[in-house]
Design a protein around this motif. Structure first.
Motif, PDB file in Angstrom:
ATOM      1  N   LEU A   1       0.825  -1.208   0.000  1.00  0.00           N
ATOM      2  CA  LEU A   1       0.000   0.000   0.000  1.00  0.00           C
ATOM      3  C   LEU A   1       0.860   1.260   0.000  1.00  0.00           C
ATOM      4  O   LEU A   1       0.560   2.236  -0.701  1.00  0.00           O
ATOM      5  CB  LEU A   1      -0.929   0.002   1.222  1.00  0.00           C
ATOM      6  CG  LEU A   1      -2.085  -1.008   1.203  1.00  0.00           C
ATOM      7  CD1 LEU A   1      -2.884  -0.906   2.503  1.00  0.00           C
ATOM      8  CD2 LEU A   1      -3.005  -0.760   0.007  1.00  0.00           C
ATOM      9  N   ALA A   2       1.945   1.257   0.803  1.00  0.00           N
ATOM     10  CA  ALA A   2       2.837   2.415   0.855  1.00  0.00           C
ATOM     11  C   ALA A   2       3.514   2.638  -0.493  1.00  0.00           C
ATOM     12  O   ALA A   2       3.640   3.776  -0.962  1.00  0.00           O
ATOM     13  CB  ALA A   2       3.882   2.213   1.955  1.00  0.00           C
ATOM     14  N   ASP A   3       3.926   1.554  -1.149  1.00  0.00           N
ATOM     15  CA  ASP A   3       4.555   1.675  -2.460  1.00  0.00           C
ATOM     16  C   ASP A   3       3.575   2.228  -3.488  1.00  0.00           C
ATOM     17  O   ASP A   3       3.938   3.077  -4.321  1.00  0.00           O
ATOM     18  CB  ASP A   3       5.082   0.312  -2.923  1.00  0.00           C
ATOM     19  CG  ASP A   3       6.276  -0.145  -2.099  1.00  0.00           C
ATOM     20  OD1 ASP A   3       6.904   0.710  -1.451  1.00  0.00           O
ATOM     21  OD2 ASP A   3       6.564  -1.364  -2.101  1.00  0.00           O
TER      22      ASP A   3
ATOM     23  N   ARG B   1       1.552   9.381  -5.870  1.00  0.00           N
ATOM     24  CA  ARG B   1       2.001  10.757  -5.660  1.00  0.00           C
ATOM     25  C   ARG B   1       3.036  11.168  -6.693  1.00  0.00           C
ATOM     26  O   ARG B   1       3.015  12.301  -7.188  1.00  0.00           O
ATOM     27  CB  ARG B   1       2.583  10.897  -4.251  1.00  0.00           C
ATOM     28  CG  ARG B   1       1.543  10.785  -3.141  1.00  0.00           C
ATOM     29  CD  ARG B   1       2.198  10.911  -1.781  1.00  0.00           C
ATOM     30  NE  ARG B   1       1.221  10.835  -0.697  1.00  0.00           N
ATOM     31  CZ  ARG B   1       1.537  10.879   0.589  1.00  0.00           C
ATOM     32  NH1 ARG B   1       2.813  10.996   0.952  1.00  0.00           N
ATOM     33  NH2 ARG B   1       0.592  10.809   1.513  1.00  0.00           N
ATOM     34  N   ARG B   2       3.942  10.236  -7.016  1.00  0.00           N
ATOM     35  CA  ARG B   2       4.956  10.548  -8.011  1.00  0.00           C
ATOM     36  C   ARG B   2       4.322  10.797  -9.376  1.00  0.00           C
ATOM     37  O   ARG B   2       4.690  11.744 -10.087  1.00  0.00           O
ATOM     38  CB  ARG B   2       5.974   9.411  -8.101  1.00  0.00           C
ATOM     39  CG  ARG B   2       7.202   9.752  -8.942  1.00  0.00           C
ATOM     40  CD  ARG B   2       8.167   8.578  -9.038  1.00  0.00           C
ATOM     41  NE  ARG B   2       8.514   8.061  -7.735  1.00  0.00           N
ATOM     42  CZ  ARG B   2       8.190   6.856  -7.297  1.00  0.00           C
ATOM     43  NH1 ARG B   2       7.477   6.037  -8.076  1.00  0.00           N
ATOM     44  NH2 ARG B   2       8.558   6.438  -6.108  1.00  0.00           N
TER      45      ARG B   2
ATOM     46  N   ARG C   1       2.598  14.160  -9.304  1.00  0.00           N
ATOM     47  CA  ARG C   1       3.566  15.253  -9.377  1.00  0.00           C
ATOM     48  C   ARG C   1       4.102  15.404 -10.802  1.00  0.00           C
ATOM     49  O   ARG C   1       4.294  16.532 -11.292  1.00  0.00           O
ATOM     50  CB  ARG C   1       4.707  14.999  -8.400  1.00  0.00           C
ATOM     51  CG  ARG C   1       5.715  16.129  -8.326  1.00  0.00           C
ATOM     52  CD  ARG C   1       6.626  15.972  -7.131  1.00  0.00           C
ATOM     53  NE  ARG C   1       7.317  14.692  -7.115  1.00  0.00           N
ATOM     54  CZ  ARG C   1       7.064  13.712  -6.260  1.00  0.00           C
ATOM     55  NH1 ARG C   1       6.113  13.838  -5.357  1.00  0.00           N
ATOM     56  NH2 ARG C   1       7.747  12.573  -6.308  1.00  0.00           N
ATOM     57  N   GLU C   2       4.346  14.275 -11.477  1.00  0.00           N
ATOM     58  CA  GLU C   2       4.837  14.342 -12.852  1.00  0.00           C
ATOM     59  C   GLU C   2       3.797  14.951 -13.786  1.00  0.00           C
ATOM     60  O   GLU C   2       4.141  15.712 -14.694  1.00  0.00           O
ATOM     61  CB  GLU C   2       5.233  12.942 -13.326  1.00  0.00           C
ATOM     62  CG  GLU C   2       6.481  12.397 -12.640  1.00  0.00           C
ATOM     63  CD  GLU C   2       6.798  10.976 -13.054  1.00  0.00           C
ATOM     64  OE1 GLU C   2       5.957  10.386 -13.789  1.00  0.00           O
ATOM     65  OE2 GLU C   2       7.854  10.454 -12.651  1.00  0.00           O
ATOM     66  N   VAL C   3       2.527  14.620 -13.547  1.00  0.00           N
ATOM     67  CA  VAL C   3       1.464  15.207 -14.367  1.00  0.00           C
ATOM     68  C   VAL C   3       1.373  16.709 -14.127  1.00  0.00           C
ATOM     69  O   VAL C   3       1.240  17.501 -15.070  1.00  0.00           O
ATOM     70  CB  VAL C   3       0.113  14.522 -14.054  1.00  0.00           C
ATOM     71  CG1 VAL C   3      -1.034  15.268 -14.717  1.00  0.00           C
ATOM     72  CG2 VAL C   3       0.130  13.072 -14.526  1.00  0.00           C
ATOM     73  N   GLU C   4       1.462  17.120 -12.856  1.00  0.00           N
ATOM     74  CA  GLU C   4       1.407  18.546 -12.540  1.00  0.00           C
ATOM     75  C   GLU C   4       2.598  19.289 -13.138  1.00  0.00           C
ATOM     76  O   GLU C   4       2.442  20.384 -13.689  1.00  0.00           O
ATOM     77  CB  GLU C   4       1.372  18.743 -11.022  1.00  0.00           C
ATOM     78  CG  GLU C   4       0.071  18.259 -10.376  1.00  0.00           C
ATOM     79  CD  GLU C   4       0.121  18.369  -8.860  1.00  0.00           C
ATOM     80  OE1 GLU C   4       1.207  18.705  -8.330  1.00  0.00           O
ATOM     81  OE2 GLU C   4      -0.916  18.132  -8.212  1.00  0.00           O
TER      82      GLU C   4
END
Length: 206
Positions: free
Chosen positions: A53-55, A61-62, A65-68
């Motif tokens: 789940l953490a992975d 999130r990564r 962030r890349e999309v943003e």
């Protein structure tokens, strides 16, 4: 007579593996041992599940962030290419300063058209998150400015931008192009008290 091949009492029990102690007389594992094994296996599975789940959350999130970042900085290369257009428009606007206008109507109209084009161009850049860095009179900042020369100006604190040779730009929160500037030297240090003039000190001892 004692038989030399006889095994001392208790030796076989001590050599028996620990798992055997948990077995019932008929060789089957006891319920208690089975429960402990299942609990250990469950704890291991729970730990693996939490790690997965953490992975997945980190991956989400990564990716977000890349999309943003892609949305913010997608026009970076194009923006760098069109900065030359902005520079040329600024030079054209500065070629006929306001104090020299009013003599020739044709020149005035041309200068006004350049000003309007430059203003519209700047608004278009700002719409896409591209902002100008024009630090005249500000403290030199190596993160945004590039010092091209020093100018002797004792009226300004040392390190003050006294001339902007080329406007800088940032896109979102990243530097697109540093502002090329001239900075003062030889003036008072920033924050230092100004030199006193005769009669400027107020006597408070009375």
């Amino acid at each position: 007579m004692t038989d030399q091949n006889q095994t001392p009492e208790g030796t076989e029990a001590e050599a028996m593996p620990d798992t055997a102690a948990a077995e019932s007389p008929d060789g089957r594992i006891s319920p208690e041992a089975r429960i402990q094994a299942l609990e250990a296996e469950l704890a291991q599975i729970r730990d693996q599940h939490l790690r997965a789940l953490a992975d997945m959350e980190n991956l989400r999130r990564r990716a977000q962030r890349e999309v943003e970042d892609a949305g913010k900085y997608a026009v970076t290369k194009f923006a760098r290419d069109v900065l030359a257009v902005s520079d040329n428009l600024e030079r054209a606007a500065q070629a006929v300063p306001p104090e020299k206008r009013g003599g020739d109507p044709l020149v005035d109209q041309l200068a006004q058209g350049v000003d309007m084009t430059l203003s519209s161009f700047r608004q278009t850049l700002e719409t896409h998150g591209i902002r100008r860095v024009d630090p005249l009179g500000e403290r030199f900042d190596s993160k945004l400015h590039q010092a091209m020369m020093e100018v002797e100006d004792r009226t300004k604190p040392a390190g003050t931008v006294v001339q902007v040779l080329q406007t800088g730009y940032v896109i979102a929160d990243r530097l697109l192009r540093p502002a090329m500037v001239a900075v003062s030297r030889g003036g008072p240090k920033e924050g230092a008290p100004a030199p006193e003039t005769p009669g400027s000190r107020v006597d408070t001892s009375a």
